[in-house]
Structures are given as C-alpha cells and as structure tokens.
Design a protein around this motif. Sequence first.
Motif, PDB file in Angstrom:
ATOM      1  N   ASP A  31       0.818  -1.226   0.000  1.00  0.00           N
ATOM      2  CA  ASP A  31       0.000   0.000   0.000  1.00  0.00           C
ATOM      3  C   ASP A  31       0.849   1.273   0.000  1.00  0.00           C
ATOM      4  N   HIS A  67       0.809   3.295  -2.748  1.00  0.00           N
ATOM      5  CA  HIS A  67      -0.086   4.274  -3.371  1.00  0.00           C
ATOM      6  C   HIS A  67       0.612   5.489  -3.971  1.00  0.00           C
ATOM      7  N   ASP A 124      -1.618  -2.541  -4.102  1.00  0.00           N
ATOM      8  CA  ASP A 124      -1.926  -1.103  -3.984  1.00  0.00           C
ATOM      9  C   ASP A 124      -0.642  -0.276  -4.068  1.00  0.00           C
ATOM     10  N   HIS A 181      -6.585  -1.167  -5.944  1.00  0.00           N
ATOM     11  CA  HIS A 181      -6.328   0.141  -6.573  1.00  0.00           C
ATOM     12  C   HIS A 181      -5.610   0.036  -7.910  1.00  0.00           C
ATOM     13  N   HIS A 187      -3.746  -3.720   2.571  1.00  0.00           N
ATOM     14  CA  HIS A 187      -5.130  -3.357   2.258  1.00  0.00           C
ATOM     15  C   HIS A 187      -5.860  -2.630   3.396  1.00  0.00           C
ATOM     16  N   HIS A 224      -5.103  -0.558   5.936  1.00  0.00           N
ATOM     17  CA  HIS A 224      -3.896   0.174   6.324  1.00  0.00           C
ATOM     18  C   HIS A 224      -3.748   0.245   7.837  1.00  0.00           C
TER      19      HIS A 224
HETATM   20 MN    MN Z   1      -4.476   0.486   0.059  1.00  0.00          MN
END
Ligand code: MN
Length: 288
Positions: A67, A69, A91, A123, A246, A248
Amino acid sequence: QKYFKRQEADDKTTETNINSTNSYLKFADDPEKAWSVVGSSQVFKEVKVACNEPKQEGHVRVVCISDTHNVPMLGTLENIPQGDILIHAGDFTKRGKIHEVEKFNKFLGSFDHPHKVVIAGNHDIGFHEESAQRLHHLNFVPEAEVKAVLTDCTYLQDSEVEILGLRIYGSPWTPVFYDWAFLKHRGDAINEIWKKIPKDVDILVTHGPPLGRGDVVNFGKTHAGCANLLDIVQNYVKPRYHIFGHIHEGYGCSSDGRTTFINASTCNHLYRPVNQPVVFDIEVNDRT
Ligand code: MN
Ligand code: 5GP
Ligand code: MN
Ligand code: MN
C-alpha cells in the motif's frame, strides 16, 4: 465436510479445526459476526516487526512493504532495509494507470534487493482488464501494456514462484468494497480464488488480510478480513508466513503458532507512508 478431502488423515489439529471452520463460515459474508464465533479460539502470539540482528547462515531475509499508493519517496520508504527478497503486497498505485506503473517500476529499480515480488491490489485497476473496461471513463490502456511496464520484479497473480528455495504464491483479490479491481463477493465466489492456493507454500502474499489478523478498520473498529481466507490458510495451505496489506490501519504482526501473519501496509488510513517495512529471516532448509 467441505474441505475434508484435502485434509491429511493423520493431522489431529486439522480435524479439530474442521468443526470450527464450518461454524464460522456460515457467517462468511459478515466478518464481524464470523469473528464473534471464531475469535475466542484463535491463538495470538506476539511477533517483532523488525529484525535488527545480523542474518544467520541458512536464512533468507525478506523485507515486506504494501500500500505505497504512489508515495514511494516519502517518509519511511527512504529507509527500506537491505534483504534477499523485497515483497510488495499490492496497492502500489492509486488507479493502476500506466504512468503510475512506470513510476513504481523506477522506484523498484532504486533498490538492490536481488529478488522483488509484487502483487496488485484493488487500486491497481489497469492490471485487471474487466475492471478497467467497467471503469472505462478513466481511459486505461490494455492490461497487457500496463503489465509490460512492470519489468523490475516478479509479478504474481494467482501464481507461484520459487526463489532461493522458498515457494511464494501471490493473489490480488479482496472482498467486494466499493468499485475497484480484483473484487469477489465473500463466501463461495472468493473461496474459488483461495482454493487455487497450493498446500504448503512457504510464503503466501494476498492483498487483503484474513479475518482477525490486522483487519480492524479505523471506522467503527470492526473486522473486515476474509473469513474464507482464514479458513484456507489455517486449515489447508498452512504457510510459514502470510503477508498482506489493504487494511492500512491493521499494520503489524502476529502468529497463530504455525503461521506468522504480517500486515505490511506502509501508508496509514490517511495515505501517509508512516509504517516501517516488516523484516524477517526465514530458514530455508527447515521445511515444516
Ligand atoms: Mn491500500
Ligand atoms: P484501499 O482503498 O487502499 O484499498 O483501502 C483503504 C482503506 O479502506 C482501508 O485502510 C480501510 O479503512 C478501508 N477498507 C478497505 N476495504 C474495506 C472493507 O472491506 N471494509 C471496510 N469496512 N473498510 C475497508
Ligand atoms: Mn509447511
Ligand atoms: Mn486495498
């Protein structure tokens, strides 16, 4: 019994689990309720997030992030420790657009880890043609073109790789939550995905957590993990490590006595990269 065929006849712990399995899976579509059935019988052992000692002989050092991102160069990610294998549990972008993937691939290239393993998350839409077409207003290029950009790692999607004697399996799917990529409904639909995971992989990487392990969401403090994934992991796959992200807010580690569960989310629920990479050493010649 649903999974009886796959159990080892001489495995007594597994047989006990078959009963608890069936009772909480009735509530597979309601993780909070499923947890109220199975939670009290779960073993929790504390596990350290970091590994500061020098690596011992016969071990492989694994560094886990998730994650990110599109915020790779900020905060904690400037200090990703060295190791043999770098794993990203999905992600890595906000939308999985090709320019985001180019940026992420460059980011991967800035690290010296000899092996890098990456899965997608909900994502990373460009990696999932079906979702990209449904969300066509975002103008995705074809999935194959997006995937071709990711050259600096081994990309796993319901597939397995063997690295340094370790079997690593990765899967991007999570239970339906809004309209993203790689989503399946809780229960039979997502279970079809989990049933493809081979027994006894050493390291399982999924984007989402199983029920009860690093899966409590900030909003409402309820469990959002996948009950079907918990069942498959504890009663069939039995990996030594299960790495995910996922949720967080669920960053951290625990063990059930057999599997070490790692929520490696780098970003917090405000999408700030505040969490340290999780580092562990795994013995390669000790296959249990
Ligand atoms: Mn995420
Ligand atoms: P992401 O959008 O990056 O996949 O997830 C970000 C946040 O959305 C998580 O940290 C969590 O707060 C929330 N979230 C993701 N999936 C679920 C879910 O299935 N249920 C609930 N209640 N929240 C979720
Ligand atoms: Mn094993
Ligand atoms: Mn996610």
